[in-house]
Design a protein around this motif. Structure first.
Motif, short mmCIF file in Angstrom:
data_model
loop_
_atom_site.label_atom_id
_atom_site.label_comp_id
_atom_site.label_asym_id
_atom_site.label_seq_id
_atom_site.Cartn_x
_atom_site.Cartn_y
_atom_site.Cartn_z
N ASP A 14 41.23 33.20 47.61
CA ASP A 14 41.64 32.40 48.62
C ASP A 14 40.64 32.53 49.80
O ASP A 14 40.38 33.71 50.45
N TRP A 56 42.00 34.11 53.41
CA TRP A 56 41.91 35.61 53.47
C TRP A 56 40.44 36.14 53.72
O TRP A 56 40.26 37.21 54.22
N SER A 99 43.36 37.94 49.29
CA SER A 99 42.71 36.83 48.64
C SER A 99 42.91 36.63 47.08
O SER A 99 42.75 35.72 46.63
#
Length: 327
Positions: free
Chosen positions: A68, A71, A244
């Motif tokens: 992600d 993050w 993430s």
């Protein structure tokens, strides 16, 4: 006509040139510092382990590509903030005011230099040079670095104790770790015995500077607050990378894994902890419940944000500081 004394001096000079440097000097030049040998050995072992477990590392790198980005951006912001709080802690270790802009730049440059020399020698050399350029004597500068390092170690230990006591199930030690810790303590004690007198002198000097700093409440807050924030921000980088990747690990467990791993990696003098911290952090994350491939991804992401991306800009900053005679 040349005087006899001059002829004799020329003869001695000629004999010295013909004889070459003294054997002791040649041996001193050929002698390699022990920490360089240990650091190279650890790096070689880390390379062999990486080669042996390359499929796991490759899988971790591929998984990191799907992380992600939000993050990861948070982790990058936390990594960037570590230089500012390191500057705050360094200012807290010195009663005299330091130039804030150059101090932050020096911490950025020191973080890059730290990945080129073993056992924190790069960061120590940069900060020592910076403090002497600011007007402090070499002994005062070295003591200020020792004060900062002591505050950092104590802050990390306090955070480990708080997290371990706050969550009894967070800390999972591998089998035989108690024996390894006891053996390390015995070896450390045996090595410290011959150095008792120099160590006592060094401790007295550090304590004197600590008392001088704590007479100024602002400096004491900067020293301890910056040291705590430095450890917490690095923990936040690891937490952001785990988030993430979608790993369902509690943040407290991840922070504790990083703090324990970074404390253990200090014992191995590799440049920037490369190899030693990587292995310790991967092991700590696996013990915390992360799959092996995911732990490799977390380590790679942490290194990307804290080492590889800032390395070239940090070295450029180091060169600029040297050129402007700030170092």
């Amino acid at each position: 006509m040349t005087p006899p004394a001059t002829k004799e001096a020329e003869a001695r000079s000629a004999r010295g040139v013909a004889a070459g440097p003294a054997p002791g000097r040649v041996a001193a030049r050929r002698r390699i510092p022990w920490h360089v040998v240990v650091g190279l050995a650890v790096l070689v072992c880390a390379g062999l382990l990486a080669r042996q477990h390359w499929p796991v590392i490759a899988t971790g790198a591929a998984r990191l590509e799907q992380a992600d980005p939000g993050w990861l951006l948070l982790g990058a912001m936390a990594a960037t903030s570590t230089w500012a709080v390191s500057a705050v802690a360094q200012q807290g270790a010195v009663p005299e005011p330091l130039p804030s802009g150059r101090l932050v730049a020096a911490q950025f440059a020191a973080s890059a230099a730290n990945h080129l020399l073993p056992a924190g020698a790069g960061a120590g050399a940069v900060n020592l040079r910076f403090l002497t350029r600011c007007g402090l004597t070499v002994p005062r500068s070295a003591t200020a670095l020792a004060v900062k390092a002591t505050a950092g170690a104590l802050s990390r230990g306090a955070l480990i104790a708080l997290l371990a006591l706050g969550g009894p199930g967070l800390l999972r030690l591998p089998p035989g770790s108690a024996l390894a810790v006891a053996a390390a303590l015995l070896v450390t004690g045996a090595l410290a015995v011959p150095l008792c007198r120099p160590l006592r002198r060094a401790v007295r000097t550090v304590l004197a500077d600590v008392r001088a700093v704590h007479r100024l409440p602002g400096r004491a807050v900067a020293l301890w607050g910056g040291s705590l924030a430095f450890a917490l921000l690095h923990s936040l980088v690891v937490i952001a990378v785990t988030r993430s990747l979608g790993l369902p690990l509690p943040p407290g467990r991840v922070a504790l894994a990083y703090l324990v791993a970074s404390s253990a990696a200090v014992l191995l003098p590799t440049p920037g902890g490369i190899g030693s911290l990587d292995a310790a952090l991967a092991l700590a994350l696996v013990l915390a419940g992360a799959p092996t491939a995911a732990a490799a991804s977390v380590v790679l992401g942490y290194r990307l944000l804290t080492v590889w991306l800032p390395l070239v800009p940090g070295l450029v900053t180091l060169g600029l500081l040297v050129r402007r005679k700030a170092l």
